[in-house]
Design a protein around this motif. Structure first.
Motif, PDB file in Angstrom:
ATOM      1  N   PRO A 249       0.836  -1.207   0.000  1.00 18.15           N
ATOM      2  CA  PRO A 249       0.000   0.000   0.000  1.00 18.15           C
ATOM      3  C   PRO A 249       0.870   1.255   0.000  1.00 18.15           C
ATOM      4  CG  PRO A 249      -0.847  -1.598   1.577  1.00 18.15           C
ATOM      5  CD  PRO A 249       0.489  -2.116   1.108  1.00 18.15           C
ATOM      6  N   GLN A 274      -3.432   2.470  -3.166  1.00 24.00           N
ATOM      7  CA  GLN A 274      -3.996   2.730  -1.839  1.00 24.00           C
ATOM      8  C   GLN A 274      -4.120   1.479  -0.983  1.00 24.00           C
ATOM      9  OE1 GLN A 274      -7.706   4.865  -1.912  1.00 24.00           O
ATOM     10  NE2 GLN A 274      -7.978   4.803   0.303  1.00 24.00           N
ATOM     11  N   GLU A 275      -4.618   0.394  -1.565  1.00 22.64           N
ATOM     12  CA  GLU A 275      -4.793  -0.851  -0.821  1.00 22.64           C
ATOM     13  C   GLU A 275      -3.757  -1.910  -1.198  1.00 22.64           C
ATOM     14  OE1 GLU A 275      -9.474  -1.339  -0.127  1.00 22.64           O
ATOM     15  OE2 GLU A 275      -8.936  -1.170  -2.248  1.00 22.64           O
ATOM     16  N   HIS A 305      -4.023 -10.031   1.547  1.00 23.03           N
ATOM     17  CA  HIS A 305      -4.745  -9.909   0.284  1.00 23.03           C
ATOM     18  C   HIS A 305      -5.585 -11.110  -0.158  1.00 23.03           C
ATOM     19  CE1 HIS A 305      -2.073  -6.385  -1.271  1.00 23.03           C
ATOM     20  NE2 HIS A 305      -3.081  -5.970  -0.541  1.00 23.03           N
ATOM     21  N   ALA A 308      -9.301 -10.707   0.220  1.00 26.15           N
ATOM     22  CA  ALA A 308      -9.787  -9.602  -0.604  1.00 26.15           C
ATOM     23  C   ALA A 308      -9.850 -10.016  -2.070  1.00 26.15           C
ATOM     24  CB  ALA A 308      -8.871  -8.389  -0.433  1.00 26.15           C
TER      25      ALA A 308
END
Length: 344
Positions: A249, A274-275, A305, A308
């Motif tokens: 990030p 950003q992520e 991750h 996600a």
């Protein structure tokens, strides 16, 4: 995109590095050693005159590295001294062996580079990855030990599932060539293609492939929606895509060590947005377009991750990707994601 040592070094230097987590991206390095004084040294950045044996030179440089707050002082000193003496480690070299003045001068030169926080791989200009000795050059990302395990997981899955060797393999972000050259060695009949947006990385991959007598293609191309649509390299299907994409990030970049911030390609090889998922999302969006109907996608990612990524695939069924499994690294962290094309 993280860290390692190879089999030649695994019994000694690799253990030292792994035990001390030298390659952890967020490692700040050891603290200053206490009680060390250079009052009587006119130039502390050279081995002291009169010190001529291996152990004394290594010990003095390790001590000085600690004083100057250089991470992994002992390992850095050992690897540099061993390199100048023509070895991987000092394990097979007698500690009392006399070192010539020319070699001491060379050790001093390289250690002075390490004092500038240049990574030891760039200092000695090589690093081991599995059974390969690869040339290293800044700012190309240095292969991390976890990435070696990616090759192992791929091989294990191919064997357990009794899969035929992939006919065409694509690596997105080939860097030094560690992964794509390893796969080309594992599957010599496969067509292997490495892509990287960094021209220096592409040239380094070509040199390393030539060094190891490995046939592969390398293209200086950035992977994104536009290039997937227009570049010829994406017009043919691949049985396997492998990538260790940027996944740090952006907000965490400032926490990286000087070795990484000053010398590695932070913007191109580490900054994941950003992520930490920007490039990963691009790969997921486009993978099914360039994979065969049962093609596989292997990703090395941050340990936060996998869940996600699984949700992204579930929420975007039009990407035509299926999440298969998560694999752990040697630190027991969720590091690798395996997905497959879900096209009919």
């Amino acid at each position: 995109m993280r860290l390692k040592l190879a089999r030649v070094m695994s019994t000694h230097a690799s253990c030292l590095l792994r035990q001390n987590c030298y390659w952890r991206i967020f490692d700040r390095g050891p603290s200053l050693s206490r009680g060390y004084c250079y009052k009587n040294r006119t130039n502390p950045d050279v081995a002291p005159s009169g010190i001529h044996n291996v152990q004394s030179i290594r010990a003095k440089w390790a001590e000085h590295f600690k004083y100057r707050n250089v991470p992994e002082a002992e390992v850095s000193a050992e690897l540099i001294v061993a390199h100048v003496l023509g070895s991987k480690t000092l394990a097979g070299i007698a500690s009392w062996q006399i070192v010539s003045k020319s070699k001491i001068d060379r050790i001093n030169e390289l250690c002075a580079l390490r004092l500038r926080r240049i990574p030891v791989q760039y200092v000695i200009k090589e690093w081991d990855f599995r059974d390969l000795v690869l040339e290293m050059q800044p700012p190309v990302l240095i292969p991390r030990p976890e990435t070696e395990e990616l090759i192992t997981h791929i091989g294990n899955y191919q064997t357990i599932q009794d899969l035929s060797p992939p006919r065409r393999i694509l690596e997105i972000g080939c860097g030094s060539g560690a992964v794509i050259i390893s796969l080309a060695k594992e599957y010599p009949e496969s067509f292997c293609m490495g892509l990287d947006q960094c021209a220096v990385a592409c040239e380094l991959t070509r040199r390393n492939a030539m060094k190891h007598d490995t046939a592969l293609s390398v293209k200086n191309i950035e992977f994104n929606d536009t290039t997937v649509e227009g570049e010829e390299v994406f017009q043919s299907k691949y049985d396997m895509i492998v990538s260790n994409p940027p996944y740090v990030p952006t907000i965490d970049l400032e926490s990286l060590s000087p070795e990484i911030l000053q010398y590695e390609d932070v913007a191109g090889a580490l900054d994941g947005g950003q992520e930490g998922l920007d490039v990963i999302k691009s790969i997921l969006r486009n993978a099914s377009r360039i994979l065969t109907s049962d093609g596989l996608l292997w990703l090395e990612v941050d340990s936060t991750h996998p869940e996600a990524i699984k949700k992204l695939v579930e929420d975007n069924s039009h990407w035509n990707m299926k999440y298969i499994k998560t694999c752990k690294d040697f630190m027991n962290k969720s590091r690798f994601c395996l997905l497959s094309s879900n096209t009919v």
